[in-house]
Write an enzyme that holds these catalytic residues in place. Structure first.
Site, PDB file in Angstrom:
ATOM      1  N   LYS A 161       7.205  12.289   1.662  1.00  0.00           N
ATOM      2  CA  LYS A 161       6.783  12.782   0.334  1.00  0.00           C
ATOM      3  C   LYS A 161       5.253  12.875   0.340  1.00  0.00           C
ATOM      4  CE  LYS A 161       5.688  12.580  -4.150  1.00  0.00           C
ATOM      5  NZ  LYS A 161       4.267  12.912  -3.957  1.00  0.00           N
ATOM      6  N   GLU A 207      -0.079   0.173   2.509  1.00  0.00           N
ATOM      7  CA  GLU A 207      -1.491   0.350   2.889  1.00  0.00           C
ATOM      8  C   GLU A 207      -2.203   0.783   1.619  1.00  0.00           C
ATOM      9  OE1 GLU A 207      -3.025   0.013   5.934  1.00  0.00           O
ATOM     10  OE2 GLU A 207      -1.178  -0.766   6.782  1.00  0.00           O
ATOM     11  N   GLU A 213     -12.001   0.159  -7.092  1.00  0.00           N
ATOM     12  CA  GLU A 213     -12.136   1.268  -6.148  1.00  0.00           C
ATOM     13  C   GLU A 213     -12.435   2.548  -6.923  1.00  0.00           C
ATOM     14  OE1 GLU A 213      -8.495   2.553  -4.203  1.00  0.00           O
ATOM     15  OE2 GLU A 213      -9.595   2.517  -2.297  1.00  0.00           O
TER      16      GLU A 213
HETATM   17  P1  NDP Z   1      -1.370   7.041  -5.420  1.00  0.00           P
HETATM   18  O1  NDP Z   1      -0.936   5.632  -5.302  1.00  0.00           O
HETATM   19  O2  NDP Z   1      -1.566   7.601  -6.763  1.00  0.00           O
HETATM   20  O3  NDP Z   1      -0.330   7.999  -4.684  1.00  0.00           O
HETATM   21  C1  NDP Z   1       0.068   7.828  -3.352  1.00  0.00           C
HETATM   22  C2  NDP Z   1       1.412   8.502  -3.146  1.00  0.00           C
HETATM   23  O4  NDP Z   1       2.390   7.837  -3.956  1.00  0.00           O
HETATM   24  C3  NDP Z   1       1.427   9.961  -3.575  1.00  0.00           C
HETATM   25  O5  NDP Z   1       2.314  10.686  -2.750  1.00  0.00           O
HETATM   26  C4  NDP Z   1       1.984   9.860  -4.987  1.00  0.00           C
HETATM   27  O6  NDP Z   1       2.562  11.067  -5.430  1.00  0.00           O
HETATM   28  C5  NDP Z   1       3.030   8.779  -4.800  1.00  0.00           C
HETATM   29  N1  NDP Z   1       3.431   8.124  -6.035  1.00  0.00           N
HETATM   30  C6  NDP Z   1       2.781   8.065  -7.227  1.00  0.00           C
HETATM   31  N2  NDP Z   1       3.511   7.379  -8.128  1.00  0.00           N
HETATM   32  C7  NDP Z   1       4.646   6.977  -7.478  1.00  0.00           C
HETATM   33  C8  NDP Z   1       5.800   6.230  -7.876  1.00  0.00           C
HETATM   34  N3  NDP Z   1       5.943   5.751  -9.113  1.00  0.00           N
HETATM   35  N4  NDP Z   1       6.756   5.999  -6.948  1.00  0.00           N
HETATM   36  C9  NDP Z   1       6.631   6.456  -5.689  1.00  0.00           C
HETATM   37  N5  NDP Z   1       5.586   7.206  -5.270  1.00  0.00           N
HETATM   38  C10 NDP Z   1       4.595   7.449  -6.157  1.00  0.00           C
HETATM   39  O7  NDP Z   1      -2.664   7.153  -4.521  1.00  0.00           O
HETATM   40  P2  NDP Z   1      -3.606   8.415  -4.349  1.00  0.00           P
HETATM   41  O8  NDP Z   1      -2.799   9.577  -3.872  1.00  0.00           O
HETATM   42  O9  NDP Z   1      -4.421   8.526  -5.572  1.00  0.00           O
HETATM   43  O10 NDP Z   1      -4.502   7.962  -3.088  1.00  0.00           O
HETATM   44  C11 NDP Z   1      -5.620   7.193  -3.216  1.00  0.00           C
HETATM   45  C12 NDP Z   1      -5.307   5.735  -2.903  1.00  0.00           C
HETATM   46  O11 NDP Z   1      -4.781   5.614  -1.585  1.00  0.00           O
HETATM   47  C13 NDP Z   1      -6.537   4.880  -2.931  1.00  0.00           C
HETATM   48  O12 NDP Z   1      -6.285   3.706  -3.637  1.00  0.00           O
HETATM   49  C14 NDP Z   1      -6.782   4.562  -1.462  1.00  0.00           C
HETATM   50  O13 NDP Z   1      -7.467   3.377  -1.229  1.00  0.00           O
HETATM   51  C15 NDP Z   1      -5.405   4.525  -0.927  1.00  0.00           C
HETATM   52  N6  NDP Z   1      -5.418   4.715   0.518  1.00  0.00           N
HETATM   53  C16 NDP Z   1      -5.200   3.624   1.313  1.00  0.00           C
HETATM   54  C17 NDP Z   1      -5.264   3.727   2.686  1.00  0.00           C
HETATM   55  C18 NDP Z   1      -4.988   2.550   3.563  1.00  0.00           C
HETATM   56  O14 NDP Z   1      -4.722   2.752   4.750  1.00  0.00           O
HETATM   57  N7  NDP Z   1      -5.029   1.334   3.067  1.00  0.00           N
HETATM   58  C19 NDP Z   1      -5.612   4.993   3.327  1.00  0.00           C
HETATM   59  C20 NDP Z   1      -5.819   6.075   2.402  1.00  0.00           C
HETATM   60  C21 NDP Z   1      -5.729   5.917   1.038  1.00  0.00           C
HETATM   61  P3  NDP Z   1       1.680  12.054  -6.375  1.00  0.00           P
HETATM   62  O15 NDP Z   1       0.467  12.374  -5.615  1.00  0.00           O
HETATM   63  O16 NDP Z   1       2.563  13.209  -6.534  1.00  0.00           O
HETATM   64  O17 NDP Z   1       1.405  11.294  -7.631  1.00  0.00           O
END
Ligand code: NDP
Length: 504
Positions: free
Chosen positions: A202, A277, A408
């Site tokens: 996804k 992560e 963050e």
């Molecule tokens: P989100 O947590 O908003 O989204 C991540 C993924 O989860 C997206 O595909 C999103 O879909 C999906 N998602 C959102 N809500 C749900 C739910 N209720 N159930 C299941 N899936 C869901 O993160 P961001 O996309 O905003 O990314 C930024 C974040 O990712 C930052 O906090 C960053 O630190 C973290 N990150 C961590 C890394 C690591 O290795 N530790 C590496 C890279 C980023 P949709 O986009 O459609 O909402």
């Protein structure tokens, strides 16, 4: 600062053809299908607002279809019948195809996410290739053990023979964020497939394009039907449905800590395995003997690259008072020289942030800081027609308990704070709910390792920042996550251990 949008003609005609080929569908059971609801959503260029493509809006029913396809593929003769060597060869073919299509994939990533073309083309796409090649090597090395036991329950004349085997965990839901879309997908797909799992991927709603093109390349590489399925859509719909689905054995998630916590609840239904992560607020500690010629580009790149939309970004910089003024001036100078522009413009160092919402979020943090008396040394403004660009920003005078220091931001915003005492700065560095990464800058070998040992973070860099590689384990302490990706440990996420005990 004026944003230069430049010449936006696509340089790779295959990217243009992909975009022009109509509504993007879901990949389920080896076929491209519309969402059952028939609904779509738009994905657009964050620099210009131009709609790039219509994307199928997957929901519950599509997730159910994708999980069923992955479940069926998991036990299919086409997948189970593949030898480890066959799986290795398949992963290697995928890597080759990504390499052959690297320009195109980098352009799709730039258009969809905003990032400067070279960030994708020279950094993230080669890393995605490395992921497939690295884990191709592991497919043939999933070893069990023979175990000498002390059991004495066997009948006279018999002996006990015990061994372990490693087995794939089953159907994996891979849920990835928007900051480095193709790389994040590769980091989950490559080890999952090496282990013999099947996957429903996804992508983030803001950045689905590179994952969909990767799906085409995987089919071209000979991926058996249903082994990799891709469901695009919204997190609250497709993402949540996947996380809840009882047919999913494991969720591999990269994203925010807030959503990660929500997935815990979703996993309880069938006690899914879960790796998380999550976010970070990584400190960089600059000791008085540090080589500032290394530190200034190192920590500046650490926070400004990809517009700060990097989980390990060097967001909190603590500089010894002896070098503080020079570091602040050096970072400000570095930031001012970065050129903002459309990611496809070869002159651009930084593209826009991923969306208007993300730019607004960054702005809110800065405005709050200004109101509280924080000094904006450089940057601090949105830019571009749609306000999606954000200037590289250096802040001073940020207190340890401010939101700017605690949360963050995921934008190009560094706080720089002076310190006098190493004990004190270690305390500040560890004063965070996060523990993803950190860096220490010093020419003193002993100090470097002593400080590194005291930092609560999954990765500590010495005299560098954001040095990431598929062979280097990457995980978060505290609320930065559960489990470790990359390296041999990354493979463990996708394997179960079976113990076999035989009386022979
Ligand atoms: P989100 O947590 O908003 O989204 C991540 C993924 O989860 C997206 O595909 C999103 O879909 C999906 N998602 C959102 N809500 C749900 C739910 N209720 N159930 C299941 N899936 C869901 O993160 P961001 O996309 O905003 O990314 C930024 C974040 O990712 C930052 O906090 C960053 O630190 C973290 N990150 C961590 C890394 C690591 O290795 N530790 C590496 C890279 C980023 P949709 O986009 O459609 O909402």
């Amino acid at each position: 600062m004026t944003v230069h949008i430049g010449d936006l003609r696509l340089r790779d005609e295959r990217a243009a053809r992909f975009l022009a080929s109509g509504t993007k569908k879901l990949l389920i059971g080896g076929e491209w299908v519309a969402a059952r609801s028939g609904e779509t959503f738009e994905t657009s260029d964050p620099a210009t607002g131009e709609v790039l493509a219509e994307i199928a809006r997957g929901g519950n029913a599509d997730v159910a279809d994708a999980v069923a396809a992955a479940r069926s593929a998991f036990t299919s003769p086409e997948w189970r019948g593949m030898t480890p060597n066959d799986r290795a060869a398949l992963l290697w073919r995928i890597a080759d195809l990504i390499e052959q299509n690297a320009d195109q994939l980098a352009q799709l990533e730039t258009l969809d996410q905003g990032k400067a073309w070279r960030t994708g083309r020279l950094g993230e796409i080669p890393s995605a290739i490395n992921n497939f090649r690295y884990y191709a090597g592991w497919a043939t090395k999933l070893l069990g053990e023979t175990i000498p036991t002390s059991l004495r329950r066997q009948p006279p004349g018999k002996q006990v023979f015990a061994y372990t085997t490693r087995e794939p965990v089953g159907v994996v839901a891979a849920i990835v964020p928007w900051n480095s879309p193709l790389l994040m997908a590769a980091m989950k797909l490559a080890p999952a497939l090496a282990a013999g799992c099947t996957v429903v991927l996804k992508p983030a709603e803001n950045t689905p394009l590179s994952a969909l093109r990767l799906g085409e390349l995987m089919l071209e590489a000979g991926m058996p039907k249903g082994v990799v399925n891709i469901v695009t859509g919204y997190g609250s719909e497709a993402g949540q449905a996947l996380a809840d689905h009882p047919g999913v054995d494991k969720v591999a998630f990269t994203g925010s800590t807030a959503v990660g916590k929500r997935l815990l609840t979703a996993a309880t239904g069938n006690l899914k395995r879960l790796t998380l992560e999550l976010g970070g607020k990584s400190p960089s500690i600059v000791l008085p003997d540090a080589d500032l010629d290394l530190v200034i580009p190192g920590v500046s790149g650490g926070i400004f690259d990809n517009g700060g939309q990097v989980c390990v970004a060097s967001a909190r910089i603590y500089a010894h008072r002896d070098v503080y003024d020079r570091l602040v001036a050096g970072m400000a100078d570095y930031g001012r020289k970065l050129r903002l522009g459309h990611g496809l413009d070869p002159e651009a160092d930084l593209g826009p942030l991923v969306s208007v919402a993300q730019a607004e979020r960054v702005e809110q943090f800065i405005e709050e800081g200004k109101a509280a008396g924080v000094e904006v040394v450089t940057g601090g403004h949105r830019d571009g027609e749609r306000g999606t660009f954000y200037e590289p920003t250096v802040l001073t005078g940020v207190a340890q308990d401010m939101r700017l220091m605690k949360e963050e931001i995921f934008g190009p915003v560094a706080t720089v704070t002076p310190f006098d005492d190493v004990e004190e700065v270690i305390g500040w560095a560890n004063d965070s709910v996060y523990g993803l990464a950190a860096s220490v800058w010093t020419e003193g070998l002993s100090n470097a390792h002593r400080v590194a040992a005291r930092i609560q973070a999954g990765t500590v860099w010495i005299n560098c920042h954001s040095y990431l590689g598929v062979e280097l384990p990457k995980g978060g302490f505290k609320q930065s996550g559960w489990g470790t990706e990359n390296g041999a440990q990354g493979l463990e996420n996708y394997l179960e251990t079976k113990t076999v005990v035989a009386v022979i």
